[in-house]
Design an enzyme around this catalytic site. Structure first.
Site, PDB file in Angstrom:
ATOM      1  N   ASP A   1      93.118  43.084  12.344  1.00 36.65           N
ATOM      2  CA  ASP A   1      94.534  42.992  12.689  1.00 36.65           C
ATOM      3  C   ASP A   1      94.865  44.150  13.619  1.00 36.65           C
ATOM      4  O   ASP A   1      94.541  45.302  13.325  1.00 36.65           O
ATOM      5  CB  ASP A   1      95.405  43.079  11.435  1.00 36.65           C
TER       6      ASP A   1
ATOM      7  N   HIS B   1      91.774  47.029   9.932  1.00 37.02           N
ATOM      8  CA  HIS B   1      92.801  47.342  10.924  1.00 37.02           C
ATOM      9  C   HIS B   1      92.217  48.251  11.996  1.00 37.02           C
ATOM     10  O   HIS B   1      91.613  49.278  11.680  1.00 37.02           O
ATOM     11  CB  HIS B   1      94.010  48.003  10.254  1.00 37.02           C
TER      12      HIS B   1
END
Length: 262
Positions: free
Chosen positions: A73, A222
């Site tokens: 992400d 992430h």
């Protein structure tokens, strides 16, 4: 037990019942999954498994293959993406990047690099709203803005993979995603890596991933994590040395998954 204590007890009981590991009937679900050990697949419970399977959504792959799926992400870029891409290229590992509009606007060169190096770019919405709290018009707009920007940058159509911001979804959101031709992609392996002011070192990142590895893992990382950027080479090598292969999400979509996972 006095009246106040009974009230507190009742409140705690309700909170437990509606926690993310929870009931599929809850109005909004914040996706979470128990941590597995000894390379066993984690299990969110039958209700959650069933609601995912019934709605063109995925959180895990087959338990019969030592295959993992890397997803990242990326709401914004803070200097770690080049190192992540370098590591993926060195190991020949494909990944699926869920980007937002901010990332696309500010770093189109990295979006192009992802595509040129064989990765997939999925839809994490343009402005990162909670999709359980938007209108259908806003929902469609968030997806379309991403699709248009991606095509502007790459000349290609975006794959129809959606990761709802913060893992928040409900039946309405899943229905809308299906109607727009999207698969909702969740995860079965993640750790608290997004807090940029609370990084704990690359060894911590390696231990968190390898301590939870399992067949069919959809791994959420992430790119804003400096720990992940520094550890990516070691993570990919450890995955390979453990006997796992990193494959594209398109491979998962081609598989007939056994039912149920138990």
């Amino acid at each position: 037990m006095n009246g106040f204590q009974k009230l507190i007890s009742l409140a705690l009981s309700v909170a437990i019942c509606l926690s993310p590991q929870m009931l599929a009937s809850a109005k909004t679900i914040g996706w979470g999954i128990p941590r597995a050990a000894n390379e066993e697949q984690p299990w969110p419970g039958q209700e959650f498994d069933e609601i995912i399977r019934a709605n063109d959504a995925y959180y895990i792959g087959s338990p019969d293959e030592k295959v993992v799926y890397l997803t990242f992400d990326a709401g914004f870029e803070n200097g770690n993406m080049p190192a992540i891409l370098d590591a993926l290229k060195n190991e020949g590992a494909p990944a699926l990047f869920f980007l937002t509009g901010h990332f696309m606007e500010t770093h189109p060169e990295l979006v192009k690099r992802m595509v040129d190096e064989g990765h997939l770019v999925g839809n994490h919405t343009y402005h990162h709203p909670d999709l359980t709290k938007v209108s259908r018009e806003k929902f469609n707009q968030e997806l379309r803005l991403m699709e248009e920007k991606y095509k502007e940058i790459t000349g290609l159509e975006m794959v129809r993979y959606l990761r709802p911001p913060e893992g928040h979804f409900n039946q309405q959101m899943l229905d809308w995603a299906k109607e727009e031709g999207y698969y909702t992609i969740l995860w079965s392996l993640a750790y608290v890596d997004w807090k940029t002011d609370q990084q704990k070192g690359e060894r911590h990142a390696l231990d968190q991933v390898m301590g939870r590895i399992h067949p069919g893992a959809i791994i959420l990382l992430h790119s804003t994590s400096s720990d992940n950027g520094k550890a990516m080479d070691d993570i990919l090598k450890a995955i390979r040395e453990k006997g796992y292969a990193c494959k594209s999400m398109q491979y998962l979509m081609s598989q007939e998954l056994p039912e149920p996972f138990e």
